[in-house]
Enzyme design. Structure first.
Site, PDB file in Angstrom:
ATOM      1  N   GLU A  23      36.157  31.812  50.999  1.00 13.52           N
ATOM      2  CA  GLU A  23      37.313  31.038  50.179  1.00 13.52           C
ATOM      3  C   GLU A  23      37.950  29.970  51.041  1.00 13.52           C
ATOM      4  O   GLU A  23      38.408  29.151  50.412  1.00 13.52           O
ATOM      5  CB  GLU A  23      38.263  32.368  49.898  1.00 13.52           C
ATOM      6  CG  GLU A  23      38.190  33.219  48.664  1.00 13.52           C
ATOM      7  CD  GLU A  23      37.049  34.351  49.054  1.00 13.52           C
ATOM      8  OE1 GLU A  23      36.615  34.507  50.317  1.00 13.52           O
ATOM      9  OE2 GLU A  23      36.657  34.905  48.011  1.00 13.52           O
ATOM     10  N   HIS A  83      42.903  44.491  44.964  1.00 14.01           N
ATOM     11  CA  HIS A  83      42.176  43.762  43.865  1.00 14.01           C
ATOM     12  C   HIS A  83      43.294  43.309  42.537  1.00 14.01           C
ATOM     13  O   HIS A  83      42.707  42.660  41.651  1.00 14.01           O
ATOM     14  CB  HIS A  83      41.021  44.115  43.361  1.00 14.01           C
ATOM     15  CG  HIS A  83      39.881  44.162  44.349  1.00 14.01           C
ATOM     16  ND1 HIS A  83      39.550  44.801  45.506  1.00 14.01           N
ATOM     17  CD2 HIS A  83      38.544  43.291  44.038  1.00 14.01           C
ATOM     18  CE1 HIS A  83      38.627  44.735  45.898  1.00 14.01           C
ATOM     19  NE2 HIS A  83      37.980  43.821  45.465  1.00 14.01           N
TER      20      HIS A  83
END
Lengths: 328, 331
Positions: free
Chosen positions: B67, B136
């Site tokens: 990321e 998540h």
């Protein structure tokens, strides 16, 4: 030695000009800080001057250089104009960033310096993006990203090298390995014997050179920039060097053994390079003195300019946050 | 045209349509993210399906699971004049790239005195409801709204997702575009091609006289359901969809509350230190003498997102809790 293997006389003298300009600017900044005219933490690049000098003479004006809080040598090497450069150090409205960035964030897009970050290791992923854009636009621009040995231990370093290698980006990652990450000695913070060793893991060329040897640096930089320019992908170039004035101005380097410091001082790259230029017949002492006198005059001009410049208006506080000053 | 207005489309299709259109319109629009190219499946949620086939893998690049590298490359490309759209698969993974988002994308314009800017869009998804547990499904919009320099956008319908995403891509500031997973496959009115939704403008979804409810993203649909239920009890609820969280359209909210005199903010993020706190503070400042009741807040529980189904269902702002908060302002 052939011309191919050595810089020509103009490049040799340009490297001397850049390296001494960096040293002279560094000395002047420290004097300004001690006189209370610059109020900022200061990260001296003293000892590391030859690295950007040797890299820069292999770059074009349109190439990008990304650097960090210890970055004045890289910025001067890339040709940042001294007046707005010094004004930014002093937080003036005429500074490169209108006084809003400060020493740790000196940026000058017109000189090819779009990013200077205060976050260790953060420049590498961004350098990839600059290089990606150049690759897409086929501009032939190369991005040089400078960082210290400490930066090679953050995740972004590894993510960035992996991506740059995968995408064959035109980047040269220049690790200025001065042996200390803040106050921590290299081997206490870094698990690999050299930084260049880490390139193996990413399938890219890794080179370690003596960062105090102008010619060795120049050759390595020329090769790395050439590979990037030719579309052959990134290089991890490690230049072993030393930091003469500690991590931060005021740091007494108590964590560096005295013998190690003395040995490093004896290897000060600038007097060595000067002596070599004279002995090899590339320049006379007087010619080199002239270069330094010209540098000194330029620095004084910039200091006077900065001191005479106003501080930013308070209205600047909330501008440049958004494109159109959006209500938040 | 009424026929095209009747056409249905889900949010995934609307996002894909916006990306396709933006890439066709402007060669500087790029896309990058994990698995987004067609050889890797066109994105785990298929929002980018077809793009790499159409525009090439130079412009539509699958990345490693990295990321910081994704957002960093997007920041650098944006600095060099491109308009990258980075996909961070799930909002919790933004935490891995926070340095690039908060210290770089958000601040480079300011720190360079306006020399540079970062026209970057980060698309990300979230939302409880799929049993993904604590890592998540978080709504972290307040983190970004709190950071000067970033715009935060959270659509609730396919048409808005399309129109807002186009606005984000062509905006000169970094935008965080929050997509809600539970809303992904809910059909809605299809967008009209080319119709952008301006950033920073809220929408009054339904008018009412007794109380204003400010919401966005998935929670808005629960609010609308509750508003319909309360109508039967003669409670008239005005519902505002923020669409953009930062910058906040305080004018629309304030005008509504000036009429109703009562307000509730409802969002999926937990209440404490959330977007609702900002809106409540501003409403109290602007309407202190005229408010008929303290402004209410409804959000998720102060806990990580739980896995077990009954807990997960209770975690989000339920319709019962939204209704109770509205009725509370009326008593």
């Amino acid at each position: 030695m052939s011309e191919l293997e050595n810089p020509g006389r103009p490049a040799l003298l340009e490297m001397y000009r850049i390296a001494t300009l960096i040293k002279q600017a560094d000395d002047r900044f420290i004097a300004l800080i001690k006189a209370g005219l610059i109020a900022s933490p200061y990260y001296s690049p003293r000892g590391q001057e030859l690295i950007p000098a040797a890299v820069s003479v292999n770059l074009r004006a349109s190439d990008y250089v990304v650097t960090m809080y210890r970055g004045i040598h890289d910025q001067i090497g890339k040709g940042i104009p001294l007046r707005p450069f010094v004004a930014e150090f002093m937080g003036r409205a005429t500074g490169t960033c209108k006084g809003k960035g400060g020493p740790m964030h000196i940026t000058h897009v017109a000189s090819g310096l779009p990013v200077t970050t205060g976050i260790v290791g953060a420049g590498l992923p961004i350098a990839n993006g600059l290089a990606w854009a150049a690759q897409l636009k086929k501009t032939g621009q190369v991005t040089v990203c400078n960082f210290g040995d400490g930066a090679t231990n953050i995740g972004a370093f590894h993510e960035a090298l992996n991506l740059a290698s995968l995408w064959k980006l035109p980047v040269v990652f220049v690790c200025q390995n001065n042996g200390y990450a803040e106050h921590t000695r290299y081997d206490l913070g870094t698990s690999s014997a050299t930084i260049a060793d880490r390139a193996v893991a990413y399938g890219m060329t890794g080179v370690t050179v003596d960062g105090n040897d102008a010619i060795e640096l120049w050759r390595a930089a020329r090769d790395a920039v050439g590979r990037a320019r030719a579309g052959e992908g990134p290089t991890l170039l490690e230049a072993k060097t030393f930091r003469f004035r500690g991590h931060l101005l005021g740091d007494d380097s108590h964590y560096i053994p005295k013998a190690e410091m003395a040995a490093a001082m004896a290897e000060d790259p600038l007097p060595r390079y000067r002596a070599w230029l004279v002995v090899q017949g590339h320049a006379s002492e007087a010619a080199l003195d002239d270069i330094e006198a010209t540098n000194a005059a330029a620095i004084e001009d910039a200091v006077e300019f900065a001191l005479a410049s106003p501080f930013p208006d308070e209205s600047e506080l909330t501008t440049d946050v958004y494109a159109m000053e959006a209500r938040a | 045209m009424s026929t095209s207005a009747q056409k249905k489309m889900n949010m995934v299709q609307a996002i894909a349509m916006a990306l396709d259109e933006a890439m066709a319109l402007d060669p500087t629009v790029l896309a990058l993210g994990e698995d987004i190219a067609d050889a890797q499946g066109g994105g785990v949620f298929k929002c980018t399906a077809g793009l790499s086939t159409k525009y090439g893998t130079e412009r539509v690049r699958s990345t490693p699971i990295a990321e910081q590298a994704i957002v960093g490359a997007a920041v650098g490309a944006a600095l060099a004049g491109m308009r990258p759209v980075a996909e961070i698969m799930l909002m919790n993974f933004m935490t891995v790239a926070m340095d690039q988002v908060v210290n770089h994308a958000a601040k480079l314009r300011y720190m360079t005195g306006g020399q540079t800017h970062v026209p970057l869009t980060i698309r990300t998804t979230t939302g409880a409801g799929f049993g993904t547990g604590g890592q998540h499904a978080d709504y972290l919009e307040a983190w970004f709204a709190h950071t000067a320099g970033i715009k935060v956008v959270a659509p609730s319908t396919p048409a808005d997702a399309y129109g807002l995403l186009l606005s984000c891509i062509f905006d000169d500031d970094p935008c965080i575009f929050i997509e809600n997973l539970p809303l992904y496959f809910v059909p809605g009115v299809a967008p009209l091609a080319g119709e952008r939704v301006p950033l920073g403008k809220a929408r009054v979804v339904c008018e009412g006289a007794d109380v204003t409810v400010v919401s966005y993203s998935r929670t808005l649909h629960d609010v609308l359901e509750v508003a319909r239920e309360l109508e039967a009890q003669n409670v008239s609820v005005e519902v505002i969809d923020l669409r953009t969280i930062a910058p906040l359209d305080m004018d629309t909210i304030s005008a509504s509350v000036a009429r109703t005199g009562r307000a509730v903010v409802a969002h999926e993020a937990q209440v404490d230190f959330g977007v609702g706190a900002e809106i409540v503070a501003r409403l109290h400042r602007e309407h202190f003498g005229r408010l008929k009741a303290p402004v209410g807040r409804v959000g998720a529980a102060r806990s990580p997102v739980p896995y077990s189904k009954p807990l997960e269902a209770a975690f989000v702002p339920t319709r019962a809790r939204i209704a109770a908060a509205i009725l509370d302002t009326l008593n």
